[in-house]
Design a protein around this motif. Sequence first.
Motif, PDB file in Angstrom:
ATOM      1  N   TRP A  65      34.973  47.260  44.195  1.00  0.00           N
ATOM      2  CA  TRP A  65      35.030  46.329  43.054  1.00  0.00           C
ATOM      3  C   TRP A  65      36.362  45.618  42.994  1.00  0.00           C
ATOM      4  N   ASN A  66      36.325  44.469  42.325  1.00  0.00           N
ATOM      5  CA  ASN A  66      37.490  43.606  42.140  1.00  0.00           C
ATOM      6  C   ASN A  66      38.070  43.929  40.769  1.00  0.00           C
ATOM      7  N   ASN A  67      39.251  44.528  40.739  1.00  0.00           N
ATOM      8  CA  ASN A  67      39.823  44.946  39.441  1.00  0.00           C
ATOM      9  C   ASN A  67      40.795  43.913  38.890  1.00  0.00           C
ATOM     10  N   GLY A  68      40.821  42.746  39.524  1.00  0.00           N
ATOM     11  CA  GLY A  68      41.697  41.669  39.024  1.00  0.00           C
ATOM     12  C   GLY A  68      43.098  41.725  39.590  1.00  0.00           C
ATOM     13  N   HIS A 174      34.921  37.630  42.039  1.00  0.00           N
ATOM     14  CA  HIS A 174      35.579  37.511  40.726  1.00  0.00           C
ATOM     15  C   HIS A 174      35.994  38.859  40.163  1.00  0.00           C
ATOM     16  N   LYS A 175      37.018  38.823  39.303  1.00  0.00           N
ATOM     17  CA  LYS A 175      37.508  40.014  38.603  1.00  0.00           C
ATOM     18  C   LYS A 175      36.339  40.707  37.897  1.00  0.00           C
ATOM     19  N   ASP A 176      36.324  42.067  37.980  1.00  0.00           N
ATOM     20  CA  ASP A 176      35.327  42.918  37.314  1.00  0.00           C
ATOM     21  C   ASP A 176      33.962  42.879  37.987  1.00  0.00           C
ATOM     22  N   SER A 177      33.838  42.238  39.155  1.00  0.00           N
ATOM     23  CA  SER A 177      32.541  42.344  39.856  1.00  0.00           C
ATOM     24  C   SER A 177      32.560  43.601  40.720  1.00  0.00           C
ATOM     25  N   VAL A 178      31.374  44.196  40.863  1.00  0.00           N
ATOM     26  CA  VAL A 178      31.257  45.465  41.592  1.00  0.00           C
ATOM     27  C   VAL A 178      29.961  45.445  42.399  1.00  0.00           C
ATOM     28  N   ALA A 239      38.201  36.031  36.362  1.00  0.00           N
ATOM     29  CA  ALA A 239      36.785  36.350  36.130  1.00  0.00           C
ATOM     30  C   ALA A 239      35.958  35.071  36.242  1.00  0.00           C
TER      31      ALA A 239
END
Length: 268
Positions: A65-68, A174-178, A239
């Motif tokens: 996942w993308n944690n930003g 994008h941020k918060d995608s998993v 995001a």
Amino acid sequence: RRCNLTACSSKFVLSQVHPMWQEPLAIPGGDRQSPIDIVERKSVFDSKLKPLVTNYDPKTCQQIWNNGYSFLVEYDDTTDKSTLKGGPLQDQFRLCQFHFHWGECNSWGSEHTVDRRLFPAELHLVHWNADKYNLFEEAVVEDNGLAVIGVFLKIGKRHEGLQKLVDALPVIRHKDSVVEFTKFDPACLLPPNIDDYWTYHGSLTTPPLTEAVTWIVMKQHIEVSHDQLAVFRSLLFTAAEEEVQKSMVNNFRGTQPLRGRTVRSSFT
Ligand SMILES: CCCCCOc1ccc(S(N)(=O)=O)cc1
Ligand SMILES: [Zn+2]
């Protein structure tokens, strides 16, 4: 007149430093921060350092996942299936995740440096002390709570094992995608010789910057292709719904003062 953010047109690109990398003013204690510059000739050979023992089970790989700030490959750390011991460690540690730091270009991107030399990227395999604590979140505030293996990346031939991970990145742009990510053996990202490393006591390199880490930085690097690293740079800090998209690059912290610490080496 100061531009009022709400009044700014959406097209106005904010050239601010990403909030993560504006260094906090004061860190409690703050005399064992990471990363550092490793000065080879000042490191001290320690014959008592044992070989590192990794035991990773690819079946414990769960998601990416993308944690930003970076992208994390997360492992099931509820049992002792993927572990690290030996080396400078007295206890057995469990793998919880790995991630990378990289630059906007191949001239910089690593967090640690060796005699001030920068690498295009750096891999961190994050483990917590399961002999002494029950959760990563508990261990993250303890002196002997964490062990992170650092591996430098250089541009060269394509890394076959990395490609499965590279192919998953566009899905988590994008941020918060998993996305589900399974059966990945992190051992494939280690260099052939893991017996040659530097080790020192330091901290997390992102908030909360807690001084809980036994760092184990590999002397040998791994190679990835230019195109593989370019896909890392296609990720975004932002995001999906944000108006201004920012490329996820330069997500590394600068080197910190050594404050009298000794860096030990497992090799002469
Ligand atoms: C209590 C939640 C803490 C989340 C933060 O966890 C981290 C932060 C940095 C690193 S690093 N770049 O030093 O390997 C490893 C793990
Ligand atoms: Zn890291």
